[in-house]
Design a protein around this motif. Structure first.
Motif, PDB file in Angstrom:
ATOM      1  N   MET A   1      27.655   4.288  21.910  1.00 36.40           N
ATOM      2  CA  MET A   1      26.300   3.437  21.813  1.00 36.40           C
ATOM      3  C   MET A   1      25.168   4.013  22.212  1.00 36.40           C
ATOM      4  SD  MET A   1      25.796  -0.776  23.101  1.00 36.40           S
ATOM      5  CE  MET A   1      25.317  -0.514  24.867  1.00 36.40           C
ATOM      6  N   ALA A   2      24.255   3.931  21.613  1.00 38.38           N
ATOM      7  CA  ALA A   2      22.856   4.377  21.991  1.00 38.38           C
ATOM      8  C   ALA A   2      22.351   3.996  23.457  1.00 38.38           C
ATOM      9  CB  ALA A   2      21.666   3.935  20.956  1.00 38.38           C
ATOM     10  N   ASP A   3      21.407   4.665  24.021  1.00 38.10           N
ATOM     11  CA  ASP A   3      21.055   4.492  25.514  1.00 38.10           C
ATOM     12  C   ASP A   3      20.037   2.820  25.337  1.00 38.10           C
ATOM     13  OD1 ASP A   3      20.526   7.701  26.404  1.00 38.10           O
ATOM     14  OD2 ASP A   3      22.316   6.403  26.533  1.00 38.10           O
ATOM     15  N   GLU A   4      19.337   2.886  24.238  1.00 35.51           N
ATOM     16  CA  GLU A   4      18.324   1.829  24.219  1.00 35.51           C
ATOM     17  C   GLU A   4      18.720   0.792  23.319  1.00 35.51           C
ATOM     18  OE1 GLU A   4      13.663   1.187  23.835  1.00 35.51           O
ATOM     19  OE2 GLU A   4      14.323   2.771  25.445  1.00 35.51           O
ATOM     20  N   VAL A   5      18.853  -0.173  23.358  1.00 35.79           N
ATOM     21  CA  VAL A   5      19.313  -1.297  22.325  1.00 35.79           C
ATOM     22  C   VAL A   5      18.029  -1.767  21.579  1.00 35.79           C
ATOM     23  CG1 VAL A   5      20.276  -3.538  21.836  1.00 35.79           C
ATOM     24  CG2 VAL A   5      21.194  -2.211  23.767  1.00 35.79           C
ATOM     25  N   ASP A   6      18.066  -2.004  20.501  1.00 35.68           N
ATOM     26  CA  ASP A   6      16.964  -2.168  19.455  1.00 35.68           C
ATOM     27  C   ASP A   6      16.811  -3.991  19.362  1.00 35.68           C
ATOM     28  OD1 ASP A   6      15.040  -2.745  17.631  1.00 35.68           O
ATOM     29  OD2 ASP A   6      16.018  -1.870  15.872  1.00 35.68           O
ATOM     30  N   THR A   7      15.672  -4.295  20.147  1.00 34.19           N
ATOM     31  CA  THR A   7      15.706  -5.604  20.321  1.00 34.19           C
ATOM     32  C   THR A   7      14.345  -6.240  19.371  1.00 34.19           C
ATOM     33  OG1 THR A   7      13.931  -5.210  21.974  1.00 34.19           O
ATOM     34  CG2 THR A   7      16.440  -5.798  22.747  1.00 34.19           C
ATOM     35  N   SER A   8      14.128  -5.340  18.342  1.00 39.16           N
ATOM     36  CA  SER A   8      12.986  -5.882  17.235  1.00 39.16           C
ATOM     37  C   SER A   8      13.667  -7.138  16.501  1.00 39.16           C
ATOM     38  CB  SER A   8      12.473  -4.667  16.375  1.00 39.16           C
ATOM     39  OG  SER A   8      13.769  -4.236  15.663  1.00 39.16           O
ATOM     40  N   ARG A   9      12.790  -8.025  15.970  1.00 47.81           N
ATOM     41  CA  ARG A   9      13.213  -9.027  15.066  1.00 47.81           C
ATOM     42  C   ARG A   9      13.568  -8.448  13.510  1.00 47.81           C
ATOM     43  NH1 ARG A   9      11.436 -14.012  17.498  1.00 47.81           N
ATOM     44  NH2 ARG A   9      11.064 -14.629  15.203  1.00 47.81           N
ATOM     45  N   THR A  10      14.352  -9.250  13.213  1.00 48.33           N
ATOM     46  CA  THR A  10      14.674  -9.014  11.789  1.00 48.33           C
ATOM     47  C   THR A  10      15.220 -10.339  11.270  1.00 48.33           C
ATOM     48  OG1 THR A  10      15.994  -7.493  10.381  1.00 48.33           O
ATOM     49  CG2 THR A  10      17.116  -8.482  12.357  1.00 48.33           C
ATOM     50  N   THR A  11      15.264 -10.261   9.856  1.00 43.06           N
ATOM     51  CA  THR A  11      15.595 -11.497   9.090  1.00 43.06           C
ATOM     52  C   THR A  11      16.962 -11.444   8.863  1.00 43.06           C
ATOM     53  OG1 THR A  11      13.386 -11.590   8.047  1.00 43.06           O
ATOM     54  CG2 THR A  11      15.039 -12.587   6.858  1.00 43.06           C
ATOM     55  N   VAL A  12      17.495 -12.681   8.995  1.00 43.02           N
ATOM     56  CA  VAL A  12      19.052 -12.905   8.694  1.00 43.02           C
ATOM     57  C   VAL A  12      19.050 -14.072   7.652  1.00 43.02           C
ATOM     58  CG1 VAL A  12      21.390 -13.164   9.398  1.00 43.02           C
ATOM     59  CG2 VAL A  12      19.929 -12.018  10.881  1.00 43.02           C
ATOM     60  N   ARG A  13      19.851 -13.866   6.506  1.00 45.25           N
ATOM     61  CA  ARG A  13      19.837 -14.944   5.692  1.00 45.25           C
ATOM     62  C   ARG A  13      21.006 -15.482   5.446  1.00 45.25           C
ATOM     63  NH1 ARG A  13      16.708 -14.274   0.134  1.00 45.25           N
ATOM     64  NH2 ARG A  13      14.845 -14.871   1.754  1.00 45.25           N
ATOM     65  N   THR A  14      21.372 -16.759   5.112  1.00 44.57           N
ATOM     66  CA  THR A  14      22.690 -17.385   4.921  1.00 44.57           C
ATOM     67  C   THR A  14      22.483 -18.573   4.198  1.00 44.57           C
ATOM     68  OG1 THR A  14      24.699 -18.237   5.994  1.00 44.57           O
ATOM     69  CG2 THR A  14      22.618 -18.861   7.005  1.00 44.57           C
ATOM     70  N   TYR A  15      23.667 -18.811   3.407  1.00 46.61           N
ATOM     71  CA  TYR A  15      23.559 -19.810   2.513  1.00 46.61           C
ATOM     72  C   TYR A  15      24.539 -20.920   2.763  1.00 46.61           C
ATOM     73  CZ  TYR A  15      20.916 -17.020  -0.475  1.00 46.61           C
ATOM     74  OH  TYR A  15      19.811 -15.945  -0.716  1.00 46.61           O
ATOM     75  N   VAL A  16      23.893 -22.379   3.017  1.00 47.35           N
ATOM     76  CA  VAL A  16      24.817 -23.487   3.432  1.00 47.35           C
ATOM     77  C   VAL A  16      24.587 -24.556   2.600  1.00 47.35           C
ATOM     78  CG1 VAL A  16      24.840 -22.945   5.864  1.00 47.35           C
ATOM     79  CG2 VAL A  16      23.049 -24.141   5.170  1.00 47.35           C
ATOM     80  N   PRO A  17      25.479 -25.581   2.546  1.00 46.20           N
ATOM     81  CA  PRO A  17      24.994 -26.646   1.759  1.00 46.20           C
ATOM     82  C   PRO A  17      23.828 -27.530   2.118  1.00 46.20           C
ATOM     83  CG  PRO A  17      27.423 -26.925   2.280  1.00 46.20           C
ATOM     84  CD  PRO A  17      26.665 -25.734   3.037  1.00 46.20           C
ATOM     85  N   ALA A  18      23.370 -28.115   1.361  1.00 48.66           N
ATOM     86  CA  ALA A  18      21.769 -28.907   1.732  1.00 48.66           C
ATOM     87  C   ALA A  18      21.990 -29.927   2.775  1.00 48.66           C
ATOM     88  CB  ALA A  18      21.320 -29.449   0.543  1.00 48.66           C
ATOM     89  N   TYR A  19      23.346 -30.563   2.624  1.00 53.42           N
ATOM     90  CA  TYR A  19      23.336 -31.794   3.694  1.00 53.42           C
ATOM     91  C   TYR A  19      23.425 -31.032   5.133  1.00 53.42           C
ATOM     92  CZ  TYR A  19      28.452 -30.532   4.255  1.00 53.42           C
ATOM     93  OH  TYR A  19      29.376 -29.857   4.485  1.00 53.42           O
ATOM     94  N   GLN A  20      24.061 -29.876   5.089  1.00 53.57           N
ATOM     95  CA  GLN A  20      24.308 -29.216   6.449  1.00 53.57           C
ATOM     96  C   GLN A  20      22.737 -28.732   6.998  1.00 53.57           C
ATOM     97  OE1 GLN A  20      26.983 -25.499   6.590  1.00 53.57           O
ATOM     98  NE2 GLN A  20      27.751 -26.174   8.685  1.00 53.57           N
ATOM     99  N   ARG A  21      22.132 -28.209   6.129  1.00 49.43           N
ATOM    100  CA  ARG A  21      20.586 -27.701   6.629  1.00 49.43           C
ATOM    101  C   ARG A  21      20.091 -28.951   6.989  1.00 49.43           C
ATOM    102  NH1 ARG A  21      17.054 -26.808   1.973  1.00 49.43           N
ATOM    103  NH2 ARG A  21      16.989 -29.098   2.226  1.00 49.43           N
ATOM    104  N   ASP A  22      20.077 -30.111   6.494  1.00 49.99           N
ATOM    105  CA  ASP A  22      19.561 -31.194   6.804  1.00 49.99           C
ATOM    106  C   ASP A  22      19.790 -31.618   8.272  1.00 49.99           C
ATOM    107  OD1 ASP A  22      18.169 -31.205   4.480  1.00 49.99           O
ATOM    108  OD2 ASP A  22      19.175 -32.719   3.669  1.00 49.99           O
TER     109      ASP A  22
END
Length: 138
Positions: A1-22
């Motif tokens: 593992m690298a000496d320093e962990v990358d803590t920058s922000r990034t986008t994660v996308r997932t798909y769920v049924p509309a009722y679950q998102r609600d």
């Protein structure tokens, strides 16, 4: 593992049924959180419940964050309870004992139900009606 962990922000996308998102949006609103904050918090909380999660990398990230913030080292048991209390109080400002207990254990019932369903589907645990409880399925 690298000496320093990358803590920058990034986008994660997932798909769920509309009722679950609600449902997530409603729960996030109840907690005074954005959908993004809610999903991130729930994923991290869920990962704590899985022994298969990469705890060494997670611990490294927590340690680095603690060092940067000049905070004491994370709880050696890894439950992060103190951090969770601070997160709740940062959102709510004032909470009674009962409110804190509810905030910190609110998802325990659903997590227990999911765990029991998984154990039953894997024939590791069964419910005995006559005995009124769960038991190891041998």
């Amino acid at each position: 593992m690298a000496d320093e962990v990358d803590t920058s922000r990034t986008t994660v996308r997932t798909y769920v049924p509309a009722y679950q998102r609600d449902e997530w949006d409603d729960h996030a609103d109840d907690l005074g959180m954005s959908r993004s904050e809610f999903v991130k918090t729930m994923v991290q909380a869920g990962r704590r419940g899985f022994s298969g999660a990469d705890s060494s990398q997670e611990s490294a990230v927590q340690s680095e964050r603690a060092e940067k913030a000049d905070d004491p080292a994370p709880d050696p048991r890894g439950d992060g309870l103190e951090e969770r209390v601070v997160e709740v109080l940062a959102r709510e400002e004032y909470c009674s004992w009962e409110e804190l207990v509810e905030e910190l254990t609110g998802d325990l019932e659903s997590r227990l139900e999911s765990a029991l369903q998984a154990l039953q589907s894997n024939d590791r645990v069964r419910y005995s009606g006559p005995n009124g409880g769960y038991t190891i399925d041998e």
